[in-house]
Design an enzyme around this catalytic site. Structure first.
Site, short mmCIF file in Angstrom:
data_model
loop_
_atom_site.label_atom_id
_atom_site.label_comp_id
_atom_site.label_asym_id
_atom_site.label_seq_id
_atom_site.Cartn_x
_atom_site.Cartn_y
_atom_site.Cartn_z
N TYR A 163 31.47 52.91 40.50
CA TYR A 163 31.74 52.28 41.79
C TYR A 163 31.67 53.34 42.91
O TYR A 163 32.28 54.41 42.79
CB TYR A 163 33.11 51.59 41.75
CG TYR A 163 33.57 51.11 43.10
CD1 TYR A 163 32.78 50.23 43.86
CD2 TYR A 163 34.77 51.54 43.65
CE1 TYR A 163 33.18 49.81 45.10
CE2 TYR A 163 35.19 51.11 44.90
CZ TYR A 163 34.38 50.25 45.63
OH TYR A 163 34.79 49.84 46.87
N ARG A 185 60.05 49.98 47.55
CA ARG A 185 58.98 50.93 47.19
C ARG A 185 59.16 51.34 45.73
O ARG A 185 58.20 51.47 44.97
CB ARG A 185 58.95 52.14 48.11
CG ARG A 185 57.96 53.21 47.62
CD ARG A 185 57.54 54.25 48.66
NE ARG A 185 58.55 54.62 49.60
CZ ARG A 185 59.62 55.38 49.31
NH1 ARG A 185 59.81 55.85 48.09
NH2 ARG A 185 60.50 55.67 50.25
N ASP A 222 38.14 52.53 33.61
CA ASP A 222 38.17 51.49 34.64
C ASP A 222 37.70 50.20 33.96
O ASP A 222 36.52 50.05 33.63
CB ASP A 222 37.25 51.89 35.80
CG ASP A 222 37.26 50.88 36.94
OD1 ASP A 222 37.57 49.70 36.69
OD2 ASP A 222 36.92 51.27 38.08
N LYS A 258 39.77 41.93 41.65
CA LYS A 258 38.60 41.27 41.08
C LYS A 258 39.03 40.17 40.10
O LYS A 258 39.67 39.23 40.49
CB LYS A 258 37.70 42.33 40.45
CG LYS A 258 37.44 43.53 41.38
CD LYS A 258 36.59 43.17 42.56
CE LYS A 258 36.68 44.08 43.76
NZ LYS A 258 36.78 45.50 43.60
N1 PLP Z 1 36.58 50.03 40.38
C1 PLP Z 1 35.59 49.14 40.41
C2 PLP Z 1 34.70 48.97 39.21
C3 PLP Z 1 35.36 48.37 41.55
O1 PLP Z 1 34.35 47.49 41.57
C4 PLP Z 1 36.22 48.56 42.68
C5 PLP Z 1 36.01 47.78 43.92
O2 PLP Z 1 34.99 47.16 44.12
C6 PLP Z 1 37.25 49.49 42.61
C7 PLP Z 1 37.40 50.21 41.44
C8 PLP Z 1 38.16 49.74 43.78
O3 PLP Z 1 39.10 48.72 43.88
P1 PLP Z 1 39.75 48.21 45.26
O4 PLP Z 1 38.63 47.67 46.09
O5 PLP Z 1 40.73 47.18 44.80
O6 PLP Z 1 40.40 49.39 45.89
#
Ligand code: PLP
Length: 380
Positions: free
Chosen positions: A98, A46, A170, A195
Protein backbone atom coordinates in the site's frame (compact mmCIF):
# COMPACT_ATOMS: atom_id res chain seq x y z
CA UNK A 1 -15.96 -21.86 18.58
CA UNK A 2 -15.79 -21.77 14.78
CA UNK A 3 -15.18 -18.61 12.74
CA UNK A 4 -18.75 -17.58 11.87
CA UNK A 5 -19.84 -17.92 15.48
CA UNK A 6 -16.78 -15.99 16.63
CA UNK A 7 -17.61 -12.97 14.45
CA UNK A 8 -20.85 -12.66 16.43
CA UNK A 9 -20.02 -13.99 19.89
CA UNK A 10 -16.22 -14.16 20.18
CA UNK A 11 -15.19 -12.79 23.61
CA UNK A 12 -18.47 -10.80 23.74
CA UNK A 13 -20.73 -10.51 26.80
CA UNK A 14 -23.96 -8.59 27.42
CA UNK A 15 -23.25 -5.18 28.94
CA UNK A 16 -23.06 -5.27 32.73
CA UNK A 17 -25.40 -2.30 33.36
CA UNK A 18 -28.66 -3.41 31.67
CA UNK A 19 -27.70 -6.55 29.74
CA UNK A 20 -27.71 -4.76 26.38
CA UNK A 21 -26.64 -7.26 23.73
CA UNK A 22 -24.58 -4.70 21.85
CA UNK A 23 -22.22 -2.61 23.97
CA UNK A 24 -23.47 0.95 24.45
CA UNK A 25 -21.49 3.71 22.74
CA UNK A 26 -19.70 4.96 25.86
CA UNK A 27 -19.26 8.50 24.56
CA UNK A 28 -17.21 9.72 27.50
CA UNK A 29 -13.67 10.94 28.01
CA UNK A 30 -13.54 10.20 31.73
CA UNK A 31 -15.05 8.12 34.56
CA UNK A 32 -16.06 9.10 38.12
CA UNK A 33 -13.78 7.84 40.89
CA UNK A 34 -14.96 7.29 44.49
CA UNK A 35 -11.48 7.97 45.82
CA UNK A 36 -8.23 8.64 43.89
CA UNK A 37 -7.69 5.44 41.89
CA UNK A 38 -11.12 4.08 42.94
CA UNK A 39 -12.68 3.35 39.54
CA UNK A 40 -14.42 0.42 37.84
CA UNK A 41 -11.62 -0.43 35.42
CA UNK A 42 -11.78 2.72 33.30
CA UNK A 43 -10.26 6.07 34.19
CA UNK A 44 -9.64 7.99 30.94
CA UNK A 45 -10.74 7.03 27.41
CA UNK A 46 -7.30 7.37 25.80
CA UNK A 47 -6.17 4.51 28.05
CA UNK A 48 -9.34 2.40 27.72
CA UNK A 49 -13.02 2.72 26.87
CA UNK A 50 -15.65 -0.04 27.29
CA UNK A 51 -16.96 0.16 23.68
CA UNK A 52 -13.42 0.03 22.31
CA UNK A 53 -12.61 -2.81 24.70
CA UNK A 54 -15.56 -4.87 23.37
CA UNK A 55 -14.26 -4.35 19.82
CA UNK A 56 -10.69 -5.24 20.81
CA UNK A 57 -11.90 -8.48 22.35
CA UNK A 58 -13.75 -9.32 19.12
CA UNK A 59 -10.67 -8.50 17.02
CA UNK A 60 -8.53 -10.82 19.15
CA UNK A 61 -11.12 -13.58 18.84
CA UNK A 62 -11.57 -13.52 15.05
CA UNK A 63 -7.80 -13.45 14.38
CA UNK A 64 -7.11 -16.30 16.85
CA UNK A 65 -5.05 -13.91 18.97
CA UNK A 66 -5.14 -13.04 22.64
CA UNK A 67 -4.89 -9.23 22.51
CA UNK A 68 -6.47 -6.69 20.14
CA UNK A 69 -5.72 -2.97 20.02
CA UNK A 70 -7.93 -0.59 18.00
CA UNK A 71 -6.34 2.50 16.46
CA UNK A 72 -7.53 5.72 14.81
CA UNK A 73 -6.52 4.38 11.35
CA UNK A 74 -4.62 1.58 9.68
CA UNK A 75 -1.61 3.85 9.34
CA UNK A 76 -1.75 4.72 13.05
CA UNK A 77 -1.56 0.97 13.76
CA UNK A 78 1.50 0.59 11.48
CA UNK A 79 3.04 3.69 13.07
CA UNK A 80 2.75 2.00 16.50
CA UNK A 81 4.58 -1.11 15.22
CA UNK A 82 7.39 1.07 13.86
CA UNK A 83 7.76 2.71 17.26
CA UNK A 84 8.93 -0.66 18.61
CA UNK A 85 12.13 0.03 16.63
CA UNK A 86 15.05 2.36 17.24
CA UNK A 87 17.56 4.24 15.02
CA UNK A 88 19.91 1.83 13.26
CA UNK A 89 17.32 -0.97 13.07
CA UNK A 90 16.44 -2.47 9.69
CA UNK A 91 13.17 -3.69 8.21
CA UNK A 92 12.67 -6.12 5.32
CA UNK A 93 9.37 -5.23 3.67
CA UNK A 94 7.26 -6.51 0.79
CA UNK A 95 8.11 -4.35 -2.24
CA UNK A 96 4.58 -4.24 -3.62
CA UNK A 97 2.57 -2.66 -0.82
CA UNK A 98 0.00 0.00 0.00
CA UNK A 99 1.38 3.41 -1.04
CA UNK A 100 0.59 5.01 2.32
CA UNK A 101 2.63 2.34 4.13
CA UNK A 102 5.53 2.98 1.75
CA UNK A 103 5.22 6.73 2.40
CA UNK A 104 5.18 6.22 6.21
CA UNK A 105 8.28 4.00 6.00
CA UNK A 106 10.32 6.14 3.62
CA UNK A 107 9.18 9.68 4.43
CA UNK A 108 8.85 9.41 8.23
CA UNK A 109 10.72 6.44 9.69
CA UNK A 110 13.74 6.58 7.37
CA UNK A 111 14.20 10.09 8.77
CA UNK A 112 14.39 8.58 12.26
CA UNK A 113 17.27 6.33 11.19
CA UNK A 114 15.43 3.12 10.32
CA UNK A 115 16.53 1.41 7.13
CA UNK A 116 14.02 -0.34 4.84
CA UNK A 117 14.74 -3.01 2.24
CA UNK A 118 11.85 -3.44 -0.21
CA UNK A 119 12.02 -7.00 -1.47
CA UNK A 120 9.96 -9.10 -3.89
CA UNK A 121 8.87 -11.89 -1.54
CA UNK A 122 7.01 -14.11 -4.01
CA UNK A 123 10.10 -16.27 -3.56
CA UNK A 124 10.77 -16.08 0.19
CA UNK A 125 14.44 -16.97 -0.35
CA UNK A 126 14.92 -13.32 -1.38
CA UNK A 127 14.26 -12.25 2.23
CA UNK A 128 17.33 -13.89 3.77
CA UNK A 129 19.70 -11.94 1.51
CA UNK A 130 18.65 -8.78 3.37
CA UNK A 131 18.68 -10.09 6.93
CA UNK A 132 21.59 -9.11 9.17
CA UNK A 133 22.09 -8.51 12.90
CA UNK A 134 20.33 -5.12 12.60
CA UNK A 135 17.13 -6.59 11.13
CA UNK A 136 14.29 -6.26 13.62
CA UNK A 137 11.12 -6.63 11.54
CA UNK A 138 9.76 -8.41 8.47
CA UNK A 139 6.73 -6.63 7.00
CA UNK A 140 4.41 -8.59 4.71
CA UNK A 141 1.28 -7.69 2.81
CA UNK A 142 -0.49 -10.63 1.12
CA UNK A 143 -2.31 -10.44 -1.23
CA UNK A 144 -0.29 -7.37 -2.11
CA UNK A 145 -1.80 -4.05 -3.08
CA UNK A 146 -2.37 -3.62 -6.04
CA UNK A 147 -0.63 -6.49 -7.88
CA UNK A 148 -2.28 -9.32 -5.88
CA UNK A 149 0.99 -11.20 -5.41
CA UNK A 150 0.85 -13.95 -2.81
CA UNK A 151 3.51 -14.44 -0.14
CA UNK A 152 3.90 -17.69 1.80
CA UNK A 153 3.26 -16.60 5.41
CA UNK A 154 4.34 -19.89 6.96
CA UNK A 155 7.62 -19.89 5.03
CA UNK A 156 8.34 -16.30 6.10
CA UNK A 157 7.60 -17.20 9.72
CA UNK A 158 10.24 -19.96 9.59
CA UNK A 159 12.80 -17.35 8.45
CA UNK A 160 11.68 -14.82 11.09
CA UNK A 161 12.00 -17.39 13.87
CA UNK A 162 15.38 -18.61 12.64
CA UNK A 163 16.74 -15.04 12.83
CA UNK A 164 14.71 -13.97 15.87
CA UNK A 165 13.08 -11.12 13.95
CA UNK A 166 9.55 -9.81 14.56
CA UNK A 167 7.12 -10.69 11.76
CA UNK A 168 4.03 -8.57 10.99
CA UNK A 169 1.35 -9.23 8.37
CA UNK A 170 -1.03 -6.63 6.94
CA UNK A 171 -4.17 -8.79 6.68
CA UNK A 172 -6.41 -6.02 5.30
CA UNK A 173 -7.08 -7.59 1.88
CA UNK A 174 -7.63 -11.16 3.05
CA UNK A 175 -9.34 -10.65 6.46
CA UNK A 176 -9.39 -13.49 9.00
CA UNK A 177 -12.25 -15.07 7.01
CA UNK A 178 -9.70 -15.98 4.34
CA UNK A 179 -6.40 -16.34 6.21
CA UNK A 180 -5.13 -16.42 9.80
CA UNK A 181 -1.52 -15.17 9.91
CA UNK A 182 -1.05 -15.77 13.67
CA UNK A 183 -1.87 -19.46 13.12
CA UNK A 184 0.74 -19.50 10.33
CA UNK A 185 3.45 -18.13 12.64
CA UNK A 186 3.22 -14.32 12.38
CA UNK A 187 3.76 -12.27 15.56
CA UNK A 188 1.50 -9.33 14.68
CA UNK A 189 -1.57 -9.02 12.48
CA UNK A 190 -2.38 -5.53 11.29
CA UNK A 191 -5.62 -4.27 9.71
CA UNK A 192 -6.95 -1.22 8.08
CA UNK A 193 -10.34 -1.91 9.72
CA UNK A 194 -11.58 0.88 7.47
CA UNK A 195 -11.93 -1.84 4.83
CA UNK A 196 -13.56 -5.29 5.13
CA UNK A 197 -13.79 -5.42 8.94
CA UNK A 198 -15.88 -2.24 9.09
CA UNK A 199 -17.29 -3.23 5.73
CA UNK A 200 -19.62 -0.30 5.06
CA UNK A 201 -17.26 2.58 4.10
CA UNK A 202 -18.42 4.55 7.13
CA UNK A 203 -15.34 4.65 9.36
CA UNK A 204 -11.55 4.94 9.40
CA UNK A 205 -9.79 2.59 11.82
CA UNK A 206 -6.78 0.36 12.37
CA UNK A 207 -6.12 -2.73 14.45
CA UNK A 208 -3.27 -4.84 15.78
CA UNK A 209 -3.71 -8.36 17.10
CA UNK A 210 -1.03 -10.43 18.86
CA UNK A 211 -0.70 -13.52 21.03
CA UNK A 212 2.30 -12.55 23.12
CA UNK A 213 1.53 -10.61 26.32
CA UNK A 214 4.83 -8.74 26.45
CA UNK A 215 4.44 -7.57 22.86
CA UNK A 216 0.82 -6.57 23.54
CA UNK A 217 1.95 -4.55 26.57
CA UNK A 218 4.60 -2.73 24.54
CA UNK A 219 2.13 -1.89 21.76
CA UNK A 220 -0.51 -0.82 24.25
CA UNK A 221 2.07 1.39 25.99
CA UNK A 222 2.92 3.02 22.64
CA UNK A 223 -0.74 3.58 21.85
CA UNK A 224 -1.48 5.12 25.23
CA UNK A 225 1.66 7.25 25.08
CA UNK A 226 1.05 8.43 21.49
CA UNK A 227 -2.75 8.59 21.63
CA UNK A 228 -3.98 7.25 18.26
CA UNK A 229 -7.07 5.46 19.60
CA UNK A 230 -10.34 4.66 17.83
CA UNK A 231 -13.32 6.58 19.19
CA UNK A 232 -16.39 4.93 20.78
CA UNK A 233 -18.75 5.57 17.85
CA UNK A 234 -16.31 4.11 15.31
CA UNK A 235 -15.57 1.18 17.65
CA UNK A 236 -19.29 0.41 17.80
CA UNK A 237 -19.61 0.55 14.01
CA UNK A 238 -16.60 -1.73 13.51
CA UNK A 239 -17.98 -4.25 15.99
CA UNK A 240 -21.30 -4.20 14.16
CA UNK A 241 -19.47 -4.68 10.85
CA UNK A 242 -17.50 -7.67 12.12
CA UNK A 243 -20.74 -9.49 12.97
CA UNK A 244 -21.50 -9.89 9.25
CA UNK A 245 -17.91 -10.29 8.03
CA UNK A 246 -18.35 -13.96 7.14
CA UNK A 247 -21.52 -13.51 5.07
CA UNK A 248 -20.16 -10.43 3.33
CA UNK A 249 -16.86 -12.15 2.55
CA UNK A 250 -18.62 -15.19 1.13
CA UNK A 251 -20.52 -12.96 -1.33
CA UNK A 252 -17.44 -10.78 -2.03
CA UNK A 253 -15.56 -13.93 -3.02
CA UNK A 254 -18.36 -15.23 -5.26
CA UNK A 255 -18.66 -11.88 -7.05
CA UNK A 256 -14.87 -11.48 -7.19
CA UNK A 257 -14.54 -14.84 -8.93
CA UNK A 258 -17.27 -14.00 -11.47
CA UNK A 259 -15.75 -10.58 -12.26
CA UNK A 260 -12.19 -11.95 -12.53
CA UNK A 261 -13.29 -14.64 -15.01
CA UNK A 262 -15.40 -12.17 -16.99
CA UNK A 263 -12.46 -9.76 -17.35
CA UNK A 264 -10.09 -12.57 -18.31
CA UNK A 265 -12.40 -13.67 -21.11
CA UNK A 266 -12.93 -10.15 -22.49
CA UNK A 267 -11.06 -9.51 -25.77
CA UNK A 268 -10.15 -5.92 -24.78
CA UNK A 269 -8.58 -6.91 -21.47
CA UNK A 270 -4.88 -7.69 -21.34
CA UNK A 271 -3.73 -8.92 -17.88
CA UNK A 272 -5.93 -9.74 -14.88
CA UNK A 273 -4.30 -10.02 -11.45
CA UNK A 274 -6.29 -12.25 -9.07
CA UNK A 275 -4.87 -15.13 -6.98
CA UNK A 276 -7.74 -17.49 -7.82
CA UNK A 277 -6.48 -18.14 -11.36
CA UNK A 278 -4.56 -21.39 -11.70
CA UNK A 279 -1.94 -19.58 -13.78
CA UNK A 280 -1.33 -16.96 -11.05
CA UNK A 281 2.36 -17.51 -10.13
CA UNK A 282 1.65 -18.31 -6.45
CA UNK A 283 -1.83 -19.82 -6.83
CA UNK A 284 -0.65 -22.99 -5.08
CA UNK A 285 0.29 -20.93 -1.99
CA UNK A 286 -3.01 -19.00 -2.05
CA UNK A 287 -4.83 -22.33 -2.27
CA UNK A 288 -3.04 -23.57 0.83
CA UNK A 289 -3.09 -20.48 3.04
CA UNK A 290 -6.41 -18.87 2.03
CA UNK A 291 -9.93 -20.22 2.28
CA UNK A 292 -10.96 -18.47 -0.95
CA UNK A 293 -9.42 -15.86 -3.23
CA UNK A 294 -11.05 -12.57 -2.30
CA UNK A 295 -12.61 -9.78 -4.30
CA UNK A 296 -9.66 -7.49 -5.02
CA UNK A 297 -8.75 -7.57 -8.71
CA UNK A 298 -6.40 -5.46 -10.83
CA UNK A 299 -6.25 -5.43 -14.61
CA UNK A 300 -4.89 -3.66 -17.68
CA UNK A 301 -6.54 -3.32 -21.08
CA UNK A 302 -4.89 -4.02 -24.44
CA UNK A 303 -5.07 -0.28 -25.13
CA UNK A 304 -2.42 0.00 -22.35
CA UNK A 305 -2.71 3.76 -21.86
CA UNK A 306 -3.37 6.22 -19.05
CA UNK A 307 -6.20 7.74 -21.11
CA UNK A 308 -7.80 4.30 -21.60
CA UNK A 309 -7.73 3.57 -17.85
CA UNK A 310 -9.09 7.01 -16.96
CA UNK A 311 -11.80 6.75 -19.61
CA UNK A 312 -12.81 3.34 -18.28
CA UNK A 313 -13.12 4.37 -14.61
CA UNK A 314 -15.04 7.52 -15.57
CA UNK A 315 -17.59 5.47 -17.53
CA UNK A 316 -18.46 3.10 -14.67
CA UNK A 317 -21.92 3.59 -13.24
CA UNK A 318 -22.33 1.01 -10.46
CA UNK A 319 -18.67 0.79 -9.48
CA UNK A 320 -17.82 4.10 -7.80
CA UNK A 321 -14.50 5.73 -8.62
CA UNK A 322 -13.09 6.22 -5.13
CA UNK A 323 -10.16 5.55 -2.80
CA UNK A 324 -10.50 2.63 -0.38
CA UNK A 325 -11.88 -0.90 -0.67
CA UNK A 326 -13.68 -3.62 1.23
CA UNK A 327 -17.09 -1.98 1.58
CA UNK A 328 -20.38 -3.55 0.48
CA UNK A 329 -20.37 -1.30 -2.60
CA UNK A 330 -18.09 -1.96 -5.57
CA UNK A 331 -15.29 0.56 -6.02
CA UNK A 332 -12.81 1.19 -8.81
CA UNK A 333 -9.47 2.93 -8.43
CA UNK A 334 -6.52 4.03 -10.52
CA UNK A 335 -3.52 3.06 -8.36
CA UNK A 336 -0.92 5.17 -10.20
CA UNK A 337 -2.77 8.39 -9.45
CA UNK A 338 -4.68 7.41 -6.31
CA UNK A 339 -3.62 4.80 -3.70
CA UNK A 340 -0.05 4.51 -5.01
CA UNK A 341 0.53 8.10 -6.14
CA UNK A 342 3.03 8.54 -3.28
CA UNK A 343 5.38 5.92 -4.82
CA UNK A 344 7.76 7.48 -7.42
CA UNK A 345 6.73 6.54 -11.00
CA UNK A 346 10.00 4.69 -11.65
CA UNK A 347 9.54 2.52 -8.51
CA UNK A 348 5.87 1.98 -9.36
CA UNK A 349 6.62 0.74 -12.84
CA UNK A 350 9.26 -1.70 -11.58
CA UNK A 351 6.47 -3.28 -9.54
CA UNK A 352 4.12 -3.48 -12.53
CA UNK A 353 1.92 -0.57 -11.39
CA UNK A 354 1.52 0.87 -14.87
CA UNK A 355 -0.47 4.02 -15.63
CA UNK A 356 -2.97 1.74 -17.37
CA UNK A 357 -3.65 -0.42 -14.28
CA UNK A 358 -7.16 -0.35 -12.79
CA UNK A 359 -7.97 -1.85 -9.37
CA UNK A 360 -11.43 -3.12 -8.45
CA UNK A 361 -12.88 -3.81 -5.02
CA UNK A 362 -15.82 -6.01 -5.94
CA UNK A 363 -18.79 -5.45 -3.63
CA UNK A 364 -21.80 -7.58 -2.79
CA UNK A 365 -24.30 -6.29 -5.35
CA UNK A 366 -25.82 -8.63 -7.97
CA UNK A 367 -23.11 -10.18 -10.10
CA UNK A 368 -25.05 -9.57 -13.35
CA UNK A 369 -25.26 -5.82 -12.68
CA UNK A 370 -21.55 -5.59 -11.94
CA UNK A 371 -20.60 -7.44 -15.10
CA UNK A 372 -22.99 -5.36 -17.22
CA UNK A 373 -21.37 -2.20 -15.80
CA UNK A 374 -17.85 -3.43 -16.62
CA UNK A 375 -18.97 -4.43 -20.12
CA UNK A 376 -20.48 -1.03 -20.95
CA UNK A 377 -17.43 0.82 -19.58
CA UNK A 378 -15.02 -1.37 -21.56
CA UNK A 379 -16.98 -1.29 -24.82
CA UNK A 380 -18.18 2.32 -24.91
N1 PLP B 1 -2.93 -1.33 4.49
C1 PLP B 1 -3.61 -1.53 3.36
C2 PLP B 1 -3.43 -2.81 2.60
C3 PLP B 1 -4.47 -0.54 2.88
O1 PLP B 1 -5.13 -0.74 1.72
C4 PLP B 1 -4.60 0.67 3.62
C5 PLP B 1 -5.49 1.75 3.14
O2 PLP B 1 -5.92 1.77 2.01
C6 PLP B 1 -3.88 0.83 4.80
C7 PLP B 1 -3.05 -0.19 5.21
C8 PLP B 1 -3.98 2.10 5.61
O3 PLP B 1 -5.17 2.12 6.34
P1 PLP B 1 -5.98 3.45 6.73
O4 PLP B 1 -6.40 4.08 5.44
O5 PLP B 1 -7.11 2.92 7.56
O6 PLP B 1 -5.04 4.31 7.51
Amino acid sequence: MKFNTKTIHGKQHPDKAYGSVMPPIYQTSTYAQSTPGGHKGYEYSRSANPTRHALEQSLASIENGDYGIAFASGLAAIDAIMKLLKPGDEVVSTSDLYGGTYRLFTKIFEGFGIKFHFVGMQDVKNIETYINEKTKLIWVETPTNPMMSIIDIEAVSIISKKHNVLFAVDNTFATPYLQLPLDLGADIVMHSATKYLGGHSDLVMGALIVKDKELADRLYFIQNASGAISGPQDSFLALRGIKTLHVRMQRHCENGKAVAHYLKSHPMVDKVYWPGFEDHPNHHIAKRQMKDYGAMISFTTKQDSLAGAVNFVEKLQIFTLAESLGGVESLAGHPASMTHGSIPKEEREKLGIKDSLVRLSVGIEDEEDLIADLKQALEN
